[in-house]
Scaffold this motif. Sequence first.
Motif, short mmCIF file in Angstrom:
data_model
loop_
_atom_site.label_atom_id
_atom_site.label_comp_id
_atom_site.label_asym_id
_atom_site.label_seq_id
_atom_site.Cartn_x
_atom_site.Cartn_y
_atom_site.Cartn_z
N ARG A 11 6.68 16.25 2.16
CA ARG A 11 5.81 15.11 1.87
C ARG A 11 6.68 13.88 1.71
NH1 ARG A 11 4.19 12.89 -3.29
NH2 ARG A 11 2.28 11.70 -3.04
N LEU A 12 6.39 12.87 2.52
CA LEU A 12 7.08 11.60 2.42
C LEU A 12 6.09 10.59 1.83
CD1 LEU A 12 9.30 9.85 4.97
CD2 LEU A 12 7.36 8.63 4.07
N MET A 53 0.85 -1.15 0.00
CA MET A 53 0.00 0.00 0.00
C MET A 53 0.90 1.23 0.00
SD MET A 53 -2.43 1.20 3.25
CE MET A 53 -1.94 -0.17 4.20
N ARG A 54 0.57 2.22 -0.80
CA ARG A 54 1.33 3.47 -0.88
C ARG A 54 0.69 4.49 0.05
NH1 ARG A 54 6.38 4.47 -2.62
NH2 ARG A 54 6.60 6.52 -3.47
N VAL A 55 1.49 5.13 0.90
CA VAL A 55 0.99 6.11 1.85
C VAL A 55 1.80 7.40 1.74
CG1 VAL A 55 0.14 4.40 3.51
CG2 VAL A 55 2.47 5.28 3.71
N CYS A 56 1.23 8.49 2.26
CA CYS A 56 1.92 9.78 2.30
C CYS A 56 1.81 10.36 3.70
CB CYS A 56 1.31 10.77 1.30
SG CYS A 56 1.56 10.30 -0.41
N GLN A 63 -8.54 -3.47 17.98
CA GLN A 63 -7.76 -4.38 17.15
C GLN A 63 -6.34 -4.45 17.70
OE1 GLN A 63 -7.98 -2.72 13.27
NE2 GLN A 63 -9.98 -3.59 12.83
N ARG A 64 -5.64 -5.45 17.25
CA ARG A 64 -4.25 -5.61 17.68
C ARG A 64 -3.37 -4.52 17.11
NH1 ARG A 64 -1.59 -8.25 13.24
NH2 ARG A 64 -3.13 -8.82 11.69
N VAL A 65 -2.20 -4.37 17.66
CA VAL A 65 -1.19 -3.45 17.13
C VAL A 65 -0.59 -4.12 15.90
CG1 VAL A 65 1.02 -2.33 17.56
CG2 VAL A 65 -0.69 -2.48 19.38
N VAL A 66 -0.46 -3.37 14.83
CA VAL A 66 0.08 -3.91 13.59
C VAL A 66 1.38 -3.18 13.27
CG1 VAL A 66 -0.37 -4.33 11.16
CG2 VAL A 66 -2.25 -4.39 12.79
N ALA A 67 2.42 -3.93 12.92
CA ALA A 67 3.71 -3.33 12.56
C ALA A 67 3.83 -3.27 11.04
CB ALA A 67 4.84 -4.16 13.14
N PHE A 68 4.34 -2.15 10.55
CA PHE A 68 4.53 -1.94 9.13
C PHE A 68 5.96 -1.51 8.87
CE2 PHE A 68 0.02 -1.27 9.72
CZ PHE A 68 -0.54 -1.91 8.63
N GLU A 69 6.47 -1.89 7.70
CA GLU A 69 7.81 -1.49 7.29
C GLU A 69 7.70 -0.53 6.10
OE1 GLU A 69 12.04 -3.59 6.20
OE2 GLU A 69 10.21 -4.70 5.82
N LEU A 70 8.48 0.55 6.14
CA LEU A 70 8.52 1.51 5.04
C LEU A 70 9.54 1.06 4.00
CD1 LEU A 70 8.61 4.91 6.95
CD2 LEU A 70 6.68 3.92 5.75
N SER A 71 9.20 1.23 2.73
CA SER A 71 10.17 0.96 1.66
C SER A 71 9.89 1.91 0.50
CB SER A 71 10.08 -0.49 1.20
OG SER A 71 8.80 -0.78 0.69
N ASP A 72 10.82 2.03 -0.42
CA ASP A 72 10.71 2.93 -1.57
C ASP A 72 10.28 4.33 -1.14
OD1 ASP A 72 11.44 0.94 -3.40
OD2 ASP A 72 9.38 0.20 -3.49
N VAL A 73 11.03 4.90 -0.21
CA VAL A 73 10.71 6.22 0.35
C VAL A 73 11.14 7.33 -0.61
CG1 VAL A 73 11.20 7.80 2.26
CG2 VAL A 73 10.95 5.35 2.69
N ALA A 74 10.24 8.29 -0.82
CA ALA A 74 10.54 9.49 -1.63
C ALA A 74 10.06 10.71 -0.85
CB ALA A 74 9.85 9.41 -2.97
N ILE A 75 10.93 11.72 -0.74
CA ILE A 75 10.58 12.93 0.01
C ILE A 75 10.60 14.11 -0.96
CG2 ILE A 75 11.26 14.48 1.87
CD1 ILE A 75 12.56 12.04 3.21
N SER A 76 9.55 14.93 -0.89
CA SER A 76 9.50 16.14 -1.71
C SER A 76 9.11 17.32 -0.81
CB SER A 76 8.48 15.98 -2.85
OG SER A 76 7.21 15.69 -2.33
N THR A 77 9.36 18.53 -1.31
CA THR A 77 9.07 19.73 -0.52
C THR A 77 7.96 20.55 -1.18
OG1 THR A 77 10.73 21.03 -1.68
CG2 THR A 77 11.43 19.92 0.33
N ASP A 78 7.27 21.31 -0.37
CA ASP A 78 6.27 22.24 -0.85
C ASP A 78 7.01 23.49 -1.30
OD1 ASP A 78 4.21 24.01 -1.25
OD2 ASP A 78 3.49 23.98 0.82
N PRO A 79 6.87 23.92 -2.55
CA PRO A 79 7.63 25.08 -3.02
C PRO A 79 7.23 26.39 -2.34
CG PRO A 79 6.08 24.36 -4.69
CD PRO A 79 6.04 23.34 -3.59
N TYR A 80 6.09 26.42 -1.64
CA TYR A 80 5.61 27.67 -1.03
C TYR A 80 5.69 27.68 0.50
CZ TYR A 80 3.83 28.09 -5.72
OH TYR A 80 3.74 28.11 -7.09
#
Length: 67
Positions: free
Chosen positions: A52-53, A1-4, A30-47
């Motif tokens: 944004r990750l 799943m892709r998240v920001c 619900q139970r606690v769920v662990a997730f791993e981040l991969s393919d990380v891309a970071i961008s900036t707001d020009p203003y």
Amino acid sequence: MRVCFYGTDEEITRICERPVLALLGPRRTQRVVAFELSDVAISTDPYGAVYRLAADLAEIHREEVNE
């Protein structure tokens, strides 16, 4: 799943320093769920100073955590 995630430089840095995130279910029913981040891309707001990750989020199963 892709998240920001949106946040300040400090907030985004904290997320990047932790390759595994733990998320609670709604109202802790619900139970606690662990997730791993991969393919990380970071961008900036020009203003502004908002960053944004974008990353793929994959659930980690208990067997994978114990290895």
